[in-house]
Scaffold this motif. Structure first.
Motif, short mmCIF file in Angstrom:
data_model
loop_
_atom_site.label_atom_id
_atom_site.label_comp_id
_atom_site.label_asym_id
_atom_site.label_seq_id
_atom_site.Cartn_x
_atom_site.Cartn_y
_atom_site.Cartn_z
N PHE A 298 0.81 -1.22 0.00
CA PHE A 298 0.00 0.00 0.00
C PHE A 298 0.84 1.27 0.00
O PHE A 298 0.45 2.26 -0.61
CB PHE A 298 -0.94 0.00 1.21
N LEU A 299 1.98 1.26 0.68
CA LEU A 299 2.86 2.43 0.75
C LEU A 299 4.30 1.92 0.86
O LEU A 299 4.80 1.68 1.96
CB LEU A 299 2.49 3.30 1.95
N PRO A 300 4.97 1.74 -0.27
CA PRO A 300 6.29 1.12 -0.28
C PRO A 300 7.33 1.77 0.65
O PRO A 300 8.06 1.04 1.33
CB PRO A 300 6.73 1.21 -1.75
N PRO A 301 7.41 3.10 0.75
CA PRO A 301 8.39 3.67 1.67
C PRO A 301 8.16 3.28 3.13
O PRO A 301 9.10 3.17 3.91
CB PRO A 301 8.24 5.18 1.48
N LEU A 302 6.91 3.02 3.50
CA LEU A 302 6.62 2.60 4.87
C LEU A 302 7.23 1.23 5.16
O LEU A 302 7.79 1.00 6.23
CB LEU A 302 5.11 2.57 5.13
N GLY A 303 7.15 0.32 4.20
CA GLY A 303 7.76 -1.00 4.38
C GLY A 303 9.26 -0.91 4.55
O GLY A 303 9.85 -1.60 5.38
N VAL A 304 9.91 -0.03 3.76
CA VAL A 304 11.36 0.15 3.88
C VAL A 304 11.69 0.82 5.20
O VAL A 304 12.65 0.44 5.87
CB VAL A 304 11.90 0.98 2.69
N ILE B 97 11.57 6.18 -1.99
CA ILE B 97 10.66 7.31 -2.21
C ILE B 97 10.76 7.78 -3.66
O ILE B 97 9.74 8.02 -4.32
CB ILE B 97 10.95 8.45 -1.23
N LEU B 98 11.98 7.90 -4.18
CA LEU B 98 12.16 8.32 -5.56
C LEU B 98 11.57 7.30 -6.54
O LEU B 98 10.92 7.68 -7.52
CB LEU B 98 13.64 8.55 -5.86
N LEU B 99 11.80 6.02 -6.28
CA LEU B 99 11.23 4.98 -7.15
C LEU B 99 9.70 4.99 -7.11
O LEU B 99 9.05 4.77 -8.13
CB LEU B 99 11.75 3.60 -6.75
N THR B 100 9.15 5.25 -5.94
CA THR B 100 7.69 5.29 -5.81
C THR B 100 7.11 6.49 -6.55
O THR B 100 6.05 6.39 -7.16
CB THR B 100 7.28 5.31 -4.33
N ILE C 288 8.58 -3.20 -5.78
CA ILE C 288 9.61 -4.22 -6.01
C ILE C 288 10.83 -3.94 -5.14
O ILE C 288 11.38 -4.85 -4.52
CB ILE C 288 9.99 -4.27 -7.50
N HIS C 289 11.24 -2.69 -5.06
CA HIS C 289 12.40 -2.33 -4.23
C HIS C 289 12.10 -2.60 -2.75
O HIS C 289 12.96 -3.10 -2.01
CB HIS C 289 12.76 -0.86 -4.44
N ALA C 290 10.90 -2.28 -2.31
CA ALA C 290 10.53 -2.53 -0.91
C ALA C 290 10.55 -4.03 -0.59
O ALA C 290 11.06 -4.44 0.45
CB ALA C 290 9.15 -1.95 -0.62
#
Length: 57
Positions: free
Chosen positions: A16-22, A36-39, A48-50
């Motif tokens: 749902f929010l990839p930066p949160l997972g990272v 954040i930049l990839l998102t 995918i990065h997360a």
């Protein structure tokens, strides 16, 4: 590294929010900025990065 039950929440957050997972995996740092930049550039590359970060660490 083996996946744990706590990683399930991180995967759900990453969908749902990839930066949160990272952030939950590594905190603030270079990987969070990259994610954040990839998102911003495209949602799927951020997810995918997360997933990669969560599985790697």
């Amino acid at each position: 590294m083996a996946l744990t039950c706590g990683d399930i929440f991180k995967f759900i957050a990453a969908v749902f929010l990839p930066p949160l997972g990272v952030f939950l995996e590594l905190g603030c740092g270079r990987d969070l900025v990259i994610n954040i930049l990839l998102t911003i550039l495209g949602f799927i590359p951020g997810v995918i990065h997360a997933f990669y970060i969560i599985c790697k660490w």
